[in-house]
Design a protein around this motif. Structure first.
Motif, PDB file in Angstrom:
ATOM      1  N   CYS A   1       0.844  -1.201   0.000  1.00  0.00           N
ATOM      2  CA  CYS A   1       0.000   0.000   0.000  1.00  0.00           C
ATOM      3  C   CYS A   1       0.876   1.246   0.000  1.00  0.00           C
ATOM      4  N   ILE A   2       0.438   2.261  -0.744  1.00  0.00           N
ATOM      5  CA  ILE A   2       1.136   3.540  -0.726  1.00  0.00           C
ATOM      6  C   ILE A   2       0.738   4.270   0.546  1.00  0.00           C
ATOM      7  N   THR A   3       1.727   4.828   1.231  1.00  0.00           N
ATOM      8  CA  THR A   3       1.497   5.539   2.486  1.00  0.00           C
ATOM      9  C   THR A   3       1.880   7.002   2.299  1.00  0.00           C
ATOM     10  N   CYS A   4       0.931   7.900   2.556  1.00  0.00           N
ATOM     11  CA  CYS A   4       1.166   9.334   2.401  1.00  0.00           C
ATOM     12  C   CYS A   4       2.187   9.814   3.433  1.00  0.00           C
ATOM     13  N   PRO A   5       3.109  10.695   3.022  1.00  0.00           N
ATOM     14  CA  PRO A   5       4.121  11.174   3.959  1.00  0.00           C
ATOM     15  C   PRO A   5       3.580  12.144   5.023  1.00  0.00           C
ATOM     16  N   LEU A   6       2.424  12.760   4.785  1.00  0.00           N
ATOM     17  CA  LEU A   6       1.923  13.749   5.740  1.00  0.00           C
ATOM     18  C   LEU A   6       1.240  13.136   6.969  1.00  0.00           C
ATOM     19  N   HIS A   7       0.226  12.326   6.745  1.00  0.00           N
ATOM     20  CA  HIS A   7      -0.563  11.790   7.861  1.00  0.00           C
ATOM     21  C   HIS A   7      -0.610  10.270   7.887  1.00  0.00           C
ATOM     22  N   HIS A   8       0.164   9.644   7.009  1.00  0.00           N
ATOM     23  CA  HIS A   8       0.303   8.181   6.955  1.00  0.00           C
ATOM     24  C   HIS A   8      -0.986   7.458   6.586  1.00  0.00           C
ATOM     25  N   TYR A   9      -1.866   8.122   5.825  1.00  0.00           N
ATOM     26  CA  TYR A   9      -3.029   7.428   5.277  1.00  0.00           C
ATOM     27  C   TYR A   9      -2.513   6.435   4.242  1.00  0.00           C
ATOM     28  N   LYS A  10      -3.154   5.269   4.178  1.00  0.00           N
ATOM     29  CA  LYS A  10      -2.704   4.212   3.277  1.00  0.00           C
ATOM     30  C   LYS A  10      -3.771   3.892   2.244  1.00  0.00           C
ATOM     31  N   PHE A  11      -3.290   3.611   1.017  1.00  0.00           N
ATOM     32  CA  PHE A  11      -4.184   3.313  -0.101  1.00  0.00           C
ATOM     33  C   PHE A  11      -3.688   2.092  -0.861  1.00  0.00           C
ATOM     34  N   ASN A  12      -4.623   1.271  -1.314  1.00  0.00           N
ATOM     35  CA  ASN A  12      -4.320   0.171  -2.200  1.00  0.00           C
ATOM     36  C   ASN A  12      -3.931   0.775  -3.542  1.00  0.00           C
ATOM     37  N   MET A  13      -2.753   0.452  -4.060  1.00  0.00           N
ATOM     38  CA  MET A  13      -2.272   1.090  -5.286  1.00  0.00           C
ATOM     39  C   MET A  13      -3.040   0.646  -6.532  1.00  0.00           C
ATOM     40  N   ALA A  14      -3.671  -0.513  -6.490  1.00  0.00           N
ATOM     41  CA  ALA A  14      -4.411  -1.002  -7.659  1.00  0.00           C
ATOM     42  C   ALA A  14      -5.831  -0.467  -7.705  1.00  0.00           C
TER      43      ALA A  14
ATOM     44  N   ASN B   1      -8.936   3.292   0.321  1.00  0.00           N
ATOM     45  CA  ASN B   1      -8.267   3.729   1.545  1.00  0.00           C
ATOM     46  C   ASN B   1      -8.326   2.567   2.540  1.00  0.00           C
ATOM     47  N   VAL B   2      -7.175   2.024   2.908  1.00  0.00           N
ATOM     48  CA  VAL B   2      -7.144   0.848   3.774  1.00  0.00           C
ATOM     49  C   VAL B   2      -6.846   1.177   5.230  1.00  0.00           C
ATOM     50  N   SER B   3      -6.609   2.455   5.537  1.00  0.00           N
ATOM     51  CA  SER B   3      -6.359   2.832   6.928  1.00  0.00           C
ATOM     52  C   SER B   3      -7.600   3.400   7.602  1.00  0.00           C
ATOM     53  N   GLY B   4      -8.733   3.424   6.898  1.00  0.00           N
ATOM     54  CA  GLY B   4     -10.009   3.712   7.533  1.00  0.00           C
ATOM     55  C   GLY B   4     -10.530   5.138   7.488  1.00  0.00           C
ATOM     56  N   GLU B   5      -9.874   6.047   6.783  1.00  0.00           N
ATOM     57  CA  GLU B   5     -10.323   7.439   6.786  1.00  0.00           C
ATOM     58  C   GLU B   5     -11.425   7.725   5.773  1.00  0.00           C
ATOM     59  N   GLY B   6     -11.632   6.838   4.813  1.00  0.00           N
ATOM     60  CA  GLY B   6     -12.736   7.000   3.875  1.00  0.00           C
ATOM     61  C   GLY B   6     -12.434   7.766   2.604  1.00  0.00           C
ATOM     62  N   TYR B   7     -11.189   8.043   2.319  1.00  0.00           N
ATOM     63  CA  TYR B   7     -10.824   8.753   1.093  1.00  0.00           C
ATOM     64  C   TYR B   7     -10.617   7.752  -0.044  1.00  0.00           C
ATOM     65  N   TYR B   8     -10.607   8.245  -1.274  1.00  0.00           N
ATOM     66  CA  TYR B   8     -10.391   7.407  -2.438  1.00  0.00           C
ATOM     67  C   TYR B   8      -9.288   8.021  -3.283  1.00  0.00           C
ATOM     68  N   LEU B   9      -8.319   7.220  -3.664  1.00  0.00           N
ATOM     69  CA  LEU B   9      -7.199   7.660  -4.478  1.00  0.00           C
ATOM     70  C   LEU B   9      -7.475   7.341  -5.944  1.00  0.00           C
ATOM     71  N   LYS B  10      -7.325   8.322  -6.820  1.00  0.00           N
ATOM     72  CA  LYS B  10      -7.494   8.118  -8.260  1.00  0.00           C
ATOM     73  C   LYS B  10      -6.381   7.194  -8.757  1.00  0.00           C
ATOM     74  N   THR B  11      -6.771   6.116  -9.433  1.00  0.00           N
ATOM     75  CA  THR B  11      -5.803   5.182  -9.988  1.00  0.00           C
ATOM     76  C   THR B  11      -5.961   5.108 -11.501  1.00  0.00           C
ATOM     77  N   TYR B  12      -4.942   4.617 -12.160  1.00  0.00           N
ATOM     78  CA  TYR B  12      -4.940   4.420 -13.603  1.00  0.00           C
ATOM     79  C   TYR B  12      -4.531   2.981 -13.890  1.00  0.00           C
ATOM     80  N   ILE B  13      -5.085   2.405 -14.950  1.00  0.00           N
ATOM     81  CA  ILE B  13      -4.666   1.062 -15.320  1.00  0.00           C
ATOM     82  C   ILE B  13      -3.330   1.137 -16.042  1.00  0.00           C
ATOM     83  N   VAL B  14      -2.538   0.101 -15.885  1.00  0.00           N
ATOM     84  CA  VAL B  14      -1.228   0.060 -16.519  1.00  0.00           C
ATOM     85  C   VAL B  14      -1.031  -1.279 -17.221  1.00  0.00           C
ATOM     86  N   LYS B  15      -0.165  -1.263 -18.210  1.00  0.00           N
ATOM     87  CA  LYS B  15       0.255  -2.505 -18.859  1.00  0.00           C
ATOM     88  C   LYS B  15       1.694  -2.323 -19.307  1.00  0.00           C
TER      89      LYS B  15
END
Length: 113
Positions: A71-84, A88-102
């Motif tokens: 999981c990517i962890t933000c340097p400011l408040h340590h919120y964590k997000f599934n990169m795929a 938000n896996v640390s429970g704050e309820g935010y959503y990170l914009k992701t892009y598909i890759v190949k």
């Protein structure tokens, strides 16, 4: 926009993987693709692409780190997000914009919708 109609994915060439990452080394980089600043990540021989900034307080995610679970962890408040998924896996309820890759022929491609 019609119901059920989705925009087609436009694949943008982000360049050779070796331009951004050393083989087998987990890393984060910021790149410019289609006029957008995007964070790309290499973790566990997989590639990910997501927003440059954390949706909570705008921390630059490439300045954070990838934790042991991938999981990517933000340097400011340590919120964590599934990169795929952007979940938000640390429970704050935010959503990170992701892009598909190949990857094809040693190049990294990012899907922009």
């Amino acid at each position: 926009m019609q119901w059920g109609h989705q925009k087609e994915t436009e694949w943008m060439n982000a360049g050779p993987i070796l331009q951004w990452f050393e083989p087998g080394v987990n890393a984060l980089k910021i790149i410019e693709v289609a006029g957008k600043s995007i964070t790309i990540a290499q973790w566990n021989r997989q590639y990910f692409a997501f927003a440059k900034k954390c949706p909570h307080a705008g921390g630059i995610l490439a300045n954070g780190y990838i934790d042991a679970t991938g999981c990517i962890t933000c340097p400011l408040h340590h919120y964590k997000f599934n990169m795929a998924t952007g979940r938000n896996v640390s429970g704050e309820g935010y959503y990170l914009k992701t892009y598909i890759v190949k990857t094809e022929a040693g190049k990294l491609w990012i899907g922009i919708e």
